[in-house]
Structure formats: C-alpha cells, structure tokens
Design a protein around this motif. Sequence first.
Motif, PDB file in Angstrom:
ATOM      1  N   ASN A  62      -9.987   5.276  -1.559  1.00 11.63           N
ATOM      2  CA  ASN A  62      -8.980   4.515  -2.283  1.00 11.63           C
ATOM      3  C   ASN A  62      -9.599   3.877  -3.520  1.00 11.63           C
ATOM      4  O   ASN A  62     -10.718   3.367  -3.490  1.00 11.63           O
ATOM      5  CB  ASN A  62      -8.395   3.428  -1.366  1.00 11.63           C
ATOM      6  N   ASN A  64      -7.704   1.628  -5.820  1.00  9.25           N
ATOM      7  CA  ASN A  64      -7.094   0.379  -6.291  1.00  9.25           C
ATOM      8  C   ASN A  64      -6.562  -0.446  -5.123  1.00  9.25           C
ATOM      9  O   ASN A  64      -6.395   0.045  -4.006  1.00  9.25           O
ATOM     10  CB  ASN A  64      -5.972   0.659  -7.308  1.00  9.25           C
ATOM     11  N   SER A  65      -6.305  -1.713  -5.400  1.00 10.35           N
ATOM     12  CA  SER A  65      -5.894  -2.643  -4.345  1.00 10.35           C
ATOM     13  C   SER A  65      -4.510  -2.329  -3.796  1.00 10.35           C
ATOM     14  O   SER A  65      -4.204  -2.650  -2.647  1.00 10.35           O
ATOM     15  CB  SER A  65      -5.931  -4.080  -4.877  1.00 10.35           C
ATOM     16  N   SER A  66      -3.656  -1.716  -4.585  1.00 10.71           N
ATOM     17  CA  SER A  66      -2.313  -1.381  -4.127  1.00 10.71           C
ATOM     18  C   SER A  66      -2.280  -0.107  -3.291  1.00 10.71           C
ATOM     19  O   SER A  66      -1.223   0.273  -2.779  1.00 10.71           O
ATOM     20  CB  SER A  66      -1.371  -1.235  -5.324  1.00 10.71           C
ATOM     21  N   LYS A  67      -3.409   0.554  -3.175  1.00 11.39           N
ATOM     22  CA  LYS A  67      -3.553   1.760  -2.349  1.00 11.39           C
ATOM     23  C   LYS A  67      -2.563   2.845  -2.756  1.00 11.39           C
ATOM     24  O   LYS A  67      -1.898   3.452  -1.913  1.00 11.39           O
ATOM     25  CB  LYS A  67      -3.411   1.409  -0.870  1.00 11.39           C
ATOM     26  N   CYS A 213      -8.263   1.801   7.225  1.00  7.12           N
ATOM     27  CA  CYS A 213      -7.397   2.089   6.072  1.00  7.12           C
ATOM     28  C   CYS A 213      -5.995   2.457   6.558  1.00  7.12           C
ATOM     29  O   CYS A 213      -5.819   3.133   7.572  1.00  7.12           O
ATOM     30  CB  CYS A 213      -7.968   3.265   5.281  1.00  7.12           C
TER      31      CYS A 213
END
Length: 215
Positions: A62, A64-67, A213
């Motif tokens: 992944n 980025n934080s927004s997945k 995840c």
Amino acid sequence: MTNRVLFLIIIFLTSIMCFSQQLYFEFGTTISSFDYENSRGQSLDNLLSKSKTHYGVGYRQNLNSSKTLFLSLGITYNNYGAIGSESTLDNYFEWDVSYLGAKAGLSLKLFELRDLTFLANGSIASEFLIRGNQTINNEVYNLVGEEEFNNNILFFRGCVEMQYPVSRSTAIFVGYTYGKSVLISSGENAEKLKLNAHQFGLGFIINLPQCYCSY
C-alpha cells in the motif's frame, strides 16, 4: 524451467518477504495474437490466436493512508502462441513461445460494493524468451538464442480487477488484462514478432504475518 530460473525465483520470494505487506499468486488463460514480419520486411496477415496459460507471483504494498493506491512487483511466466498460413506459397506457420518476466505495476481502487472491491491496474514488464519454437511446414526451429529473433521484449498492460476477502488474511481476485509488446532490440535484418494478449486471471492475495491489512 531451468534450475537457474527456479533458483532466481526462490531468491526473489525470500527477499520480498522481508519487507512486503502482501503476497499475490495468479494464474489464468492467455489468448494471444501475433504481428509478424520476416527478415525481408514482409508481414504475415493470416494468423490465428491460440489459447495458452500464464502465471504470476509477487508482492503488493500500500502506498497511501487512504489505501487506494498499491504498488506490485513480481515475476511472470507467460506462454503465447499463434498459427497461420500463406496460401500463395502453400506455407504453414506456428509459434509456441514462453517468456519469463519481471513486472512492476500500480493499482488504483475505483470503488467498493459491499465486500467487493474494483480496481484498475497498469503495469510494465521486461520479458525474456526462455523457450520457443517456430514451425514452418514440417520444419521446427528453436528460437532461443537466435540473433535474428527478438528474445527480449517490453510488455505494457492494462487491467480491470475485482477482489473479494474470503478471510482476514486472504482475498481472491479475478481480472481481465490487455497487453501489447514493444521490441527492445533486433538486428538490422531480423524477424520481428510483436505480441498482443488478452488475459483472464484468477488469484489470491495473502497478508503476511506482520501485516494486518484490509483489502
């Protein structure tokens, strides 16, 4: 595949498990078509597609934080084939080739529908011919190592994919991919073989122990 190829695959899998979040495995069907040009620059139009298999293994991370954005790196094993004829010369042609490749791709999450996730993927792979035969009438020619035949290609692919979690640690995915090859190099008077491929795949994404995840 040779022992050297298997050794490289084992080293690759061992190294990526040290820092990756998820592993993926995929397999499926490839329907390929060929754009062929002989050493005299003449093309062969009457070529028919053949159905072959493909396999892939690698890791997904992944970004980025927004997945919603994922990087994937992996190894591919693709089989391509085609048959054709040239009625004016009463010739019959057939190709059966296998390429081992290193692949890098980016996946973008488009939307979710309950537990289903839909993604778009773009990738590039450098593929090397490890097994290949060309049949002209009753004569069979080995293409591996031939200077007059392209043994190294770049493959660009675009994919739409749907994935579904079957457990906390595993998800299943299906996808359709279209790809087109670009020649890296060939001799001045070389045969040229460009590949187009429709691929239908099924695979699994597995969380590694240190990764909790979501899909």
